[in-house]
Design a protein around this motif. Structure first.
Motif, mmCIF file in Angstrom:
data_model
loop_
_atom_site.group_PDB
_atom_site.id
_atom_site.type_symbol
_atom_site.label_atom_id
_atom_site.label_comp_id
_atom_site.label_asym_id
_atom_site.label_seq_id
_atom_site.Cartn_x
_atom_site.Cartn_y
_atom_site.Cartn_z
ATOM 1 N N LEU A 465 0.847 -1.187 0.000
ATOM 2 C CA LEU A 465 0.000 0.000 0.000
ATOM 3 C C LEU A 465 0.888 1.244 0.000
ATOM 4 O O LEU A 465 1.828 1.340 0.785
ATOM 5 C CB LEU A 465 -0.907 -0.004 1.235
ATOM 6 C CG LEU A 465 -1.735 1.258 1.509
ATOM 7 C CD1 LEU A 465 -2.756 1.466 0.402
ATOM 8 C CD2 LEU A 465 -2.408 1.161 2.875
ATOM 9 N N LYS A 466 0.581 2.189 -0.875
ATOM 10 C CA LYS A 466 1.326 3.444 -0.944
ATOM 11 C C LYS A 466 0.450 4.563 -0.386
ATOM 12 O O LYS A 466 -0.502 5.017 -1.037
ATOM 13 C CB LYS A 466 1.731 3.746 -2.388
ATOM 14 C CG LYS A 466 2.705 2.730 -2.972
ATOM 15 C CD LYS A 466 3.102 3.095 -4.392
ATOM 16 C CE LYS A 466 4.084 2.077 -4.967
ATOM 17 N NZ LYS A 466 4.470 2.429 -6.362
ATOM 18 N N THR A 467 0.779 5.028 0.816
ATOM 19 C CA THR A 467 -0.026 6.059 1.460
ATOM 20 C C THR A 467 0.182 7.438 0.841
ATOM 21 O O THR A 467 -0.677 8.314 0.977
ATOM 22 C CB THR A 467 0.297 6.131 2.961
ATOM 23 O OG1 THR A 467 1.681 6.504 3.131
ATOM 24 C CG2 THR A 467 0.069 4.786 3.624
ATOM 25 N N ASN A 468 1.305 7.650 0.158
ATOM 26 C CA ASN A 468 1.545 8.985 -0.414
ATOM 27 C C ASN A 468 0.616 9.295 -1.575
ATOM 28 O O ASN A 468 0.533 10.446 -2.010
ATOM 29 C CB ASN A 468 3.000 9.122 -0.850
ATOM 30 C CG ASN A 468 3.422 8.046 -1.830
ATOM 31 O OD1 ASN A 468 2.630 7.175 -2.202
ATOM 32 N ND2 ASN A 468 4.674 8.077 -2.246
ATOM 33 N N LYS A 469 -0.098 8.294 -2.104
ATOM 34 C CA LYS A 469 -1.056 8.540 -3.176
ATOM 35 C C LYS A 469 -2.248 9.368 -2.703
ATOM 36 O O LYS A 469 -2.980 9.925 -3.510
ATOM 37 C CB LYS A 469 -1.558 7.205 -3.748
ATOM 38 C CG LYS A 469 -0.469 6.320 -4.347
ATOM 39 C CD LYS A 469 0.138 6.935 -5.590
ATOM 40 C CE LYS A 469 1.137 5.987 -6.231
ATOM 41 N NZ LYS A 469 1.770 6.583 -7.437
ATOM 42 N N SER A 498 -12.839 -5.778 11.120
ATOM 43 C CA SER A 498 -13.517 -4.826 10.235
ATOM 44 C C SER A 498 -12.645 -4.417 9.050
ATOM 45 O O SER A 498 -13.126 -3.735 8.140
ATOM 46 C CB SER A 498 -13.903 -3.576 11.021
ATOM 47 O OG SER A 498 -12.744 -2.903 11.488
ATOM 48 N N ARG A 499 -11.360 -4.807 9.077
ATOM 49 C CA ARG A 499 -10.402 -4.475 8.021
ATOM 50 C C ARG A 499 -10.285 -2.967 7.831
ATOM 51 O O ARG A 499 -10.266 -2.457 6.715
ATOM 52 C CB ARG A 499 -10.783 -5.144 6.698
ATOM 53 C CG ARG A 499 -10.812 -6.665 6.775
ATOM 54 C CD ARG A 499 -11.186 -7.285 5.453
ATOM 55 N NE ARG A 499 -11.337 -8.734 5.574
ATOM 56 C CZ ARG A 499 -11.720 -9.532 4.577
ATOM 57 N NH1 ARG A 499 -11.988 -9.006 3.385
ATOM 58 N NH2 ARG A 499 -11.843 -10.825 4.764
ATOM 59 N N LYS A 500 -10.198 -2.269 8.946
ATOM 60 C CA LYS A 500 -9.922 -0.841 8.927
ATOM 61 C C LYS A 500 -8.495 -0.627 9.397
ATOM 62 O O LYS A 500 -8.044 -1.242 10.373
ATOM 63 C CB LYS A 500 -10.899 -0.070 9.810
ATOM 64 C CG LYS A 500 -12.335 -0.032 9.283
ATOM 65 C CD LYS A 500 -13.211 0.833 10.171
ATOM 66 C CE LYS A 500 -14.620 0.970 9.599
ATOM 67 N NZ LYS A 500 -15.351 -0.290 9.589
ATOM 68 N N LEU A 501 -7.793 0.262 8.730
ATOM 69 C CA LEU A 501 -6.386 0.514 9.016
ATOM 70 C C LEU A 501 -6.177 1.998 9.260
ATOM 71 O O LEU A 501 -6.607 2.836 8.455
ATOM 72 C CB LEU A 501 -5.513 0.045 7.839
ATOM 73 C CG LEU A 501 -4.019 0.393 7.901
ATOM 74 C CD1 LEU A 501 -3.343 -0.394 9.025
ATOM 75 C CD2 LEU A 501 -3.347 0.093 6.561
ATOM 76 N N ALA A 502 -5.519 2.322 10.361
ATOM 77 C CA ALA A 502 -5.151 3.705 10.674
ATOM 78 C C ALA A 502 -3.644 3.823 10.584
ATOM 79 O O ALA A 502 -2.907 2.994 11.125
ATOM 80 C CB ALA A 502 -5.636 4.105 12.064
ATOM 81 N N LEU A 512 -7.244 7.099 7.665
ATOM 82 C CA LEU A 512 -8.101 5.945 7.907
ATOM 83 C C LEU A 512 -8.410 5.273 6.573
ATOM 84 O O LEU A 512 -8.921 5.905 5.647
ATOM 85 C CB LEU A 512 -9.400 6.367 8.594
ATOM 86 C CG LEU A 512 -10.440 5.255 8.787
ATOM 87 C CD1 LEU A 512 -9.912 4.197 9.747
ATOM 88 C CD2 LEU A 512 -11.755 5.822 9.288
ATOM 89 N N PHE A 513 -8.078 3.971 6.480
ATOM 90 C CA PHE A 513 -8.322 3.186 5.280
ATOM 91 C C PHE A 513 -9.401 2.145 5.560
ATOM 92 O O PHE A 513 -9.454 1.570 6.657
ATOM 93 C CB PHE A 513 -7.058 2.462 4.814
ATOM 94 C CG PHE A 513 -5.971 3.369 4.294
ATOM 95 C CD1 PHE A 513 -5.918 3.740 2.962
ATOM 96 C CD2 PHE A 513 -4.987 3.836 5.160
ATOM 97 C CE1 PHE A 513 -4.911 4.551 2.492
ATOM 98 C CE2 PHE A 513 -3.970 4.649 4.694
ATOM 99 C CZ PHE A 513 -3.938 5.017 3.360
ATOM 100 N N GLY A 584 -8.274 -2.877 -2.531
ATOM 101 C CA GLY A 584 -7.405 -2.922 -1.363
ATOM 102 C C GLY A 584 -7.822 -1.879 -0.354
ATOM 103 O O GLY A 584 -9.014 -1.544 -0.234
ATOM 104 N N PHE A 585 -6.859 -1.374 0.389
ATOM 105 C CA PHE A 585 -7.158 -0.334 1.359
ATOM 106 C C PHE A 585 -7.358 1.001 0.647
ATOM 107 O O PHE A 585 -6.478 1.462 -0.072
ATOM 108 C CB PHE A 585 -6.030 -0.235 2.383
ATOM 109 C CG PHE A 585 -6.069 -1.290 3.448
ATOM 110 C CD1 PHE A 585 -7.037 -1.252 4.441
ATOM 111 C CD2 PHE A 585 -5.169 -2.340 3.437
ATOM 112 C CE1 PHE A 585 -7.099 -2.229 5.420
ATOM 113 C CE2 PHE A 585 -5.215 -3.322 4.408
ATOM 114 C CZ PHE A 585 -6.181 -3.268 5.404
ATOM 115 N N GLN A 586 -8.518 1.609 0.867
ATOM 116 C CA GLN A 586 -8.874 2.877 0.234
ATOM 117 C C GLN A 586 -9.083 3.928 1.310
ATOM 118 O O GLN A 586 -9.797 3.712 2.297
ATOM 119 C CB GLN A 586 -10.141 2.714 -0.607
ATOM 120 C CG GLN A 586 -9.996 1.681 -1.721
ATOM 121 C CD GLN A 586 -11.289 1.426 -2.463
ATOM 122 O OE1 GLN A 586 -12.322 2.049 -2.159
ATOM 123 N NE2 GLN A 586 -11.261 0.529 -3.438
#
Length: 689
Positions: A465-469, A498-502, A512-513, A584-586
């Motif tokens: 996952l690229k957070t800089n996007k 819940s598949r939530k990512l901080a 928050l993804f 994926g993570f959005q």
């Protein structure tokens, strides 16, 4: 109307808690310190500061030695063994006892060691230390029990592999060189036996003196002298010729039957204006291999001209009349050509080249057009960009790993690699039974996050996952390197159910993804959360109050034009409008605060996200995407705040490493270990930085 203050609310909570009756029960502690034993179980990542490499052509195993004395043995995917020398001395050279389940290492303390890996864990069998001479080169002929050891004094000693003791046979330098020579030839830089006659030992000295020594007659059969110092030597499989590389970038071909016949080439030399060849860098190592098609491979490292500064390290392949130069991303430590036949007198038939770089392992396919690289099955790229944080999850939901893999396999397909199978297929690996799944998540300095499956004992990449996007591209960095990457990941908090990512970043933001298997188009909500707190005045505090005032505190308020004030700003900006987001993570929410993030937690059951900074704490409703609580530290502690909290800029004061390649260079402490705690049954992990 009664006035409510935050201090009054806290006092009410304290009083309500203190008034509740306590039901004290004696807790019987059954676990004792002797019930726990911490031990390393796995070691992942690229070997730090590699120094030597060796290959067993029959077992198809690769061994890599390092500067701190560790030894890695690699084979098929999953076969990854690690041992180390107790004195942590650098490994100078490695040679395999081909197809015998053993290898010999030479270390910087002038010792040779015999390792056996016939059992599950390699074991040190013998060690022999030389007291008066420094070791420079070792050679073990195929199916031989005699190990030849060259020294800095120019002597060659012989060690019996079975007893691991010195024999009485010594080749003294003064007997090997010509009688007419009056100077010392220098250290031994190469030893090898003739492919057709193992009784003929080729000895090369640093000064350029080369001697073909007859082991039976104990005399020199032939001698040669080059004008430039020797770096390495490679035999032709017919035993009639050998090639040497030198410090001036030249390759010399010598004939055994006709010693006066010498062929000289300088592969990368260019003619200058005067018509003379330009000076070239040393050719550090050369290998000369023949194929059944009749064409030969001449492979070497180095040898480029000095005409341009900052040239990338290279591996040059001369196949027939074609010359191919392959640029490497890091310095070449050593390389080795993989051949079908282990016998030196047979046609080698090379099929691949293993190149050990300073920070990477590259395997080149010699049988495919363009010499593409093989895609490595090992997790060597853990520190492709420096690891800044690490999270370990055990006993995850059974569908979490397949979900990560389903979105990662689509986006991680890389083109340009060889279509052939990975050539290092030695060893046996059976997936150990595991009643729970394990996931390791690593955050990196460039803002990327990698999800690894650790259930089988080895790391397998699942998803990146690229957070800089999420943000707009920041202004270009200053040339002096005074600014660091603003997207470095510092904190991670994942809710597996819940598949939530901080994610907390270096620039004072929290993202928050939400995990989605399908592509979507949506807008990312941005909340600008300033630091606001009330100042305490000594006159407002009565003598009976619980906290004594601490004088006037700085007051930082938000303004309409600049939410973070004139001196406090966030160096990143969220992309506005609708954004196309891959599976994926959005990102669904970004919280911006003008202070470094120090703690982070997410609770999906209550729909809350909480994080702390140097100056306060924030609680966010992730369902309605609003800030519920924004409290500064002085409001929490009042006059009893034990820390002097001064608003700080998120920019760090220490300049980062200005090395242009810093994002691919792991530090000595960037090694990912896995530990095992027997009483708790679950391994736990740590990433040292």
């Amino acid at each position: 109307m009664k006035k409510f203050t935050f201090k009054g609310v806290l006092d009410g909570l304290r009083s309500s808690v203190s008034q509740q009756p306590r039901n004290d029960q004696e807790i019987v502690e059954t676990l004792k310190p002797e019930h726990f034993q911490v031990a390393k179980t796995f070691r992942h990542g690229f070997p730090h500061q590699p120094t030597a490499v060796a290959f067993d052509p029959i077992q198809r195993l690769l061994a890599i030695g390092t500067k701190n004395g560790s030894l890695r043995i690699l084979g098929r995917a999953g076969v990854d063994c690690h041992v180390w020398h107790e004195n942590e001395t650098a490994v100078v050279q490695i040679v395999f006892l081909v197809n015998e389940g053993a290898l010999v290492t030479a270390t910087a303390d002038d010792s040779v060691h015999l390792w056996s890996f016939r059992q599950k864990k390699p074991d040190l069998v013998h060690s022999l230390q030389f007291q008066r001479e420094r070791l420079t080169y070792i050679h073990l002929p195929l199916q031989s029990k005699w190990l030849y050891v060259g020294s800095e004094r120019g002597n060659v000693h012989v060690v019996n592999i079975e007893s691991f003791q010195l024999s009485g046979y010594i080749i003294n330098w003064n007997k090997a060189i010509e009688v007419s020579r009056k100077t010392h030839p220098g250290p031994v830089v190469h030893l090898s036996d003739n492919p057709l006659d193992s009784s003929k030992l080729l000895i090369a000295f640093e000064s350029g003196q080369i001697v073909l020594w007859d082991l039976r007659l104990r005399t020199a059969e032939a001698r040669w002298q080059s004008a430039e110092p020797v770096k390495s030597i490679a035999w032709s499989h017919d035993g009639k010729q050998f090639m040497s590389s030198h410090t001036d970038g030249t390759l010399l071909t010598w004939n055994i039957r006709q010693p006066a016949k010498i062929s000289t080439v300088q592969p990368h030399a260019k003619l200058n204006k005067d018509g003379k060849p330009e000076s070239c860098k040393p050719i550090q190592k050369i290998e000369w291999k023949a194929s059944k098609s009749g064409e030969t491979f001449v492979i070497f490292s180095g040898g480029l001209t000095y005409d341009r500064a900052g040239r990338s390290p290279t591996i040059t392949i001369i196949h027939g009349k074609a010359t191919t130069v392959l640029e490497m991303e890091h310095n070449v430590i050593d390389f080795m050509t993989l051949c079908e036949s282990p016998y030196p007198s047979d046609i080698p038939e090379p099929y691949a080249i293993v190149v050990v770089l300073q920070n990477d392992l590259v395997v080149i396919d010699l049988l495919s057009l363009g010499f593409p690289c093989f895609e490595s099955p090992y997790p060597m790229d853990i520190h492709e960009c420096p690891v800044t944080c690490c999270t370990y999850l055990a006993d995850c939901p059974s569908d979490l790993i397949p979900a990560f893999y389903s979105v990662g396999s689509r986006s991680s397909k890389r083109s340009g690699f060889s279509t052939k199978e990975w050539p290092l297929v030695g060893g046996e690996w059976s997936v150990p039974p595991c009643s729970y799944s394990e996931i390791i998540i690593t955050g990196h300095a460039d803002g990327s996050i990698k999800f690894w499956d650790a259930s089988a004992g080895t790391l397998q990449i699942l998803y990146k996952l690229k957070t800089n996007k999420v943000f707009e591209r920041p202004p270009s960095r200053s040339q002096d390197g005074s600014e660091e990457d603003p997207f470095a990941v510092q904190l991670l908090s994942l809710c597996p159910e819940s598949r939530k990512l901080a994610v907390g970043g270096a620039s004072g933001y929290v993202i928050l993804f939400k995990f989605k298997k399908q592509e979507s188009t949506s807008e990312t909500v941005a909340l600008e959360i300033p630091i606001v707190y009330e100042g305490f005045d000594e006159s407002e505090c009565s003598p009976d109050s619980e906290f004594a005032g601490r004088g006037t505190l700085s007051k930082m308020e938000s303004s309409e034009s600049k939410p973070f004030g004139a001196d406090m700003s966030i160096p990143v900006k969220v992309k506005p409008g609708l954004q196309k987001k891959p599976p994926g993570f959005q990102a669904v929410l970004v919280c911006l605060s003008p202070a470094p993030i120090t703690s982070l937690s997410i609770n999906s059951s209550y729909g809350l996200l909480a994080y702390g900074t140097d100056t306060g704490a924030v609680v966010v409703d992730i369902v309605h995407k609003v800030c519920l609580l924004n409290v500064a530290s002085p409001d929490l502690y009042g006059g009893a705040d034990p820390y002097q909290r001064v608003p700080k800029s998120p920019k760090r004061t220490q300049p980062p490493d200005t090395d242009s390649d810093r994002c691919r260079s792991p530090s000595i402490d960037q090694v990912l270990f896995r530990w095992y705690c027997p009483q708790q049954r679950l391994p736990f992990h740590s990433a040292n930085r």
